[in-house]
Scaffold this active site. Sequence first.
Site, short mmCIF file in Angstrom:
data_model
loop_
_atom_site.label_atom_id
_atom_site.label_comp_id
_atom_site.label_asym_id
_atom_site.label_seq_id
_atom_site.Cartn_x
_atom_site.Cartn_y
_atom_site.Cartn_z
N ASN A 1 -5.14 12.84 0.41
CA ASN A 1 -4.34 11.90 1.21
C ASN A 1 -5.27 11.15 2.16
O ASN A 1 -6.50 11.34 2.15
CB ASN A 1 -3.25 12.66 1.97
CG ASN A 1 -2.23 11.73 2.61
OD1 ASN A 1 -1.75 10.79 1.99
ND2 ASN A 1 -1.91 11.95 3.88
N LYS A 2 -4.72 10.30 2.98
CA LYS A 2 -5.47 9.45 3.90
C LYS A 2 -6.52 10.24 4.69
O LYS A 2 -6.27 11.37 5.10
CB LYS A 2 -4.47 8.78 4.85
CG LYS A 2 -5.05 7.82 5.85
CD LYS A 2 -5.92 6.75 5.24
CE LYS A 2 -5.23 5.92 4.18
NZ LYS A 2 -6.16 5.06 3.41
N ARG B 1 -7.24 -0.17 -7.04
CA ARG B 1 -7.44 0.90 -6.03
C ARG B 1 -7.57 2.21 -6.81
O ARG B 1 -6.70 2.55 -7.60
CB ARG B 1 -6.27 0.97 -5.04
CG ARG B 1 -6.24 -0.21 -4.06
CD ARG B 1 -5.39 0.07 -2.84
NE ARG B 1 -6.04 0.97 -1.90
CZ ARG B 1 -5.42 1.51 -0.84
NH1 ARG B 1 -4.15 1.25 -0.61
NH2 ARG B 1 -6.06 2.32 -0.02
N GLN C 1 -2.33 2.83 9.93
CA GLN C 1 -1.01 2.83 9.27
C GLN C 1 0.02 3.61 10.08
O GLN C 1 1.22 3.33 10.01
CB GLN C 1 -1.11 3.44 7.86
CG GLN C 1 -1.84 2.59 6.86
CD GLN C 1 -3.30 2.99 6.74
OE1 GLN C 1 -3.92 3.43 7.71
NE2 GLN C 1 -3.88 2.83 5.56
N ARG D 1 0.87 -1.18 0.00
CA ARG D 1 0.00 0.00 0.00
C ARG D 1 0.91 1.24 0.00
O ARG D 1 2.13 1.12 0.09
CB ARG D 1 -1.02 0.00 1.15
CG ARG D 1 -0.66 -0.66 2.43
CD ARG D 1 0.40 0.03 3.24
NE ARG D 1 0.12 1.44 3.43
CZ ARG D 1 1.03 2.35 3.72
NH1 ARG D 1 2.32 2.01 3.85
NH2 ARG D 1 0.73 3.62 3.88
N GLY D 2 0.28 2.43 -0.07
CA GLY D 2 1.06 3.65 -0.25
C GLY D 2 1.17 3.93 -1.74
O GLY D 2 1.46 3.01 -2.53
N ALA D 3 0.91 5.19 -2.12
CA ALA D 3 0.76 5.51 -3.55
C ALA D 3 1.96 5.08 -4.42
O ALA D 3 1.79 4.37 -5.42
CB ALA D 3 0.46 6.99 -3.70
N ASP E 1 -1.81 10.86 -2.14
CA ASP E 1 -2.19 9.84 -3.13
C ASP E 1 -2.46 10.46 -4.49
O ASP E 1 -2.36 9.79 -5.53
CB ASP E 1 -3.40 9.06 -2.65
CG ASP E 1 -2.99 8.19 -1.47
OD1 ASP E 1 -2.91 8.73 -0.35
OD2 ASP E 1 -2.69 7.01 -1.70
O1 MRU Z 1 -4.50 3.38 2.08
P1 MRU Z 1 -3.01 3.53 2.03
O2 MRU Z 1 -2.30 2.97 3.21
O3 MRU Z 1 -2.46 3.05 0.72
O4 MRU Z 1 -2.82 5.11 2.08
C1 MRU Z 1 -1.52 5.63 2.09
C2 MRU Z 1 -1.50 7.10 2.21
O5 MRU Z 1 -2.51 7.76 2.31
C3 MRU Z 1 -0.16 7.75 2.09
O6 MRU Z 1 -0.09 8.91 2.88
C4 MRU Z 1 0.09 8.14 0.63
O7 MRU Z 1 -0.13 7.04 -0.20
C5 MRU Z 1 1.43 8.67 0.42
S1 MRU Z 1 2.63 7.41 0.49
C6 MRU Z 1 4.15 8.03 0.17
#
Ligand code: MRU
Length: 370
Positions: free
Chosen positions: A263-264, A98, A212, A61-63, A253
């Site tokens: 973002n999250k 996603r 997270q 996970r993470g963009a 993201d």
């Molecule tokens: O749902 P996730 O865990 O994939 O979400 C991740 C985030 O929101 C991060 O802040 C974002 O992807 C940036 S990662 C460098």
Amino acid sequence: MQFFMLVNTQQYRTIWPTETIATEPKTISIIDQTKLPHAFEIRQIGSLAQMITAIKTMQVRGAPLIGAAAAYGIALAMLEDDSDASLHLAVNALKSSRPTAVNLQWAVSRMLACLQSRPNEARHLTAWHEAANIAEEDVAQNKAIAQHGLVLIEKLYQNRKNQNRPLNILTHCNAGWLATVDFGTALAPIYAAHNAGLDVHVWVDETRPRNQGAALTAWELGSHGVPHTVITDNAGGHLMQQGLVDMVIVGADRVTSTGDVCNKIGTYLKALAAFDNHVPFYAAVPSPTIDWTIKDGLIEIEIEQRHGDEVAYLQGLALDGSVQNVRLIPIESAVANPAFDVTPARLVTGIITEQGVFAPHALKRLEIIA
Ligand code: MRU
């Protein structure tokens, strides 16, 4: 800059071909992030279907990381079947795995552009190389983000009113090395500051519902020896009012060409509190996270809606050492689980990119050089 991903003295990235590209890989290795922080497990991903599952279930996970994972997913698909039909099927399946992080769409489109004109028999090897390029570029971008962000941190560090306490940086979710191929985005400047000997301390938002922050950010900061404190998602505003937050850095993201930051879920509330308390709010973002085709993040970004069980249940370590899921809410209560939100550009102090730090309204300049 040294590599950070030392786990039990061994160096790791979040994703890598299990066999070298020269010997034609058959599988991709990933760190299964659903097991952290209680267990460190590596999984072998041997098919497109398995990669899609890993992305959907957030083993990766993470963009930036899901961008790289999707690129390797295309390589796995080409190993199975290098036809046009297989390529397009893989592209469509990955793109819908996603919806919010634009890195995934960007990486898959780049793979398609690279492969579609290649003869079928050359596609598999070309795909491994292009996916590896995407992964290496992410590492280089994050290294550059670390250096540009470090300059900001150093300025705030020199100018802080009370020189006897650390510089307090708040972050939300996990935008560290676990969210990228290596180094991270929001955490990269923090690692650089810590490495440079600056006394920095990180407030880590737990980041419900999937935690997270509590599970991943706390684990990676701890592994690297960076002082940090986990707080509930609702504590940040209070800490800012008390003068205990000097700076906020988050990842993203998707960022619009006008500087809106998606973002999250919960990031927007932190940005509002930061604005009200004159705390600088930065998003650290490699250029593949910027969607140059859109201007209004609130209207144009699809927000992923995830399963309600992520809200209804908590995962944790029980007293007997086993990992268990426990239900939090009444069985009959309805649950909503929007996974991301949009922080309007007017609340964002700056966007830290691999090309430098930009005011949100000046981000367009990056399009020309990136
Ligand atoms: O749902 P996730 O865990 O994939 O979400 C991740 C985030 O929101 C991060 O802040 C974002 O992807 C940036 S990662 C460098």
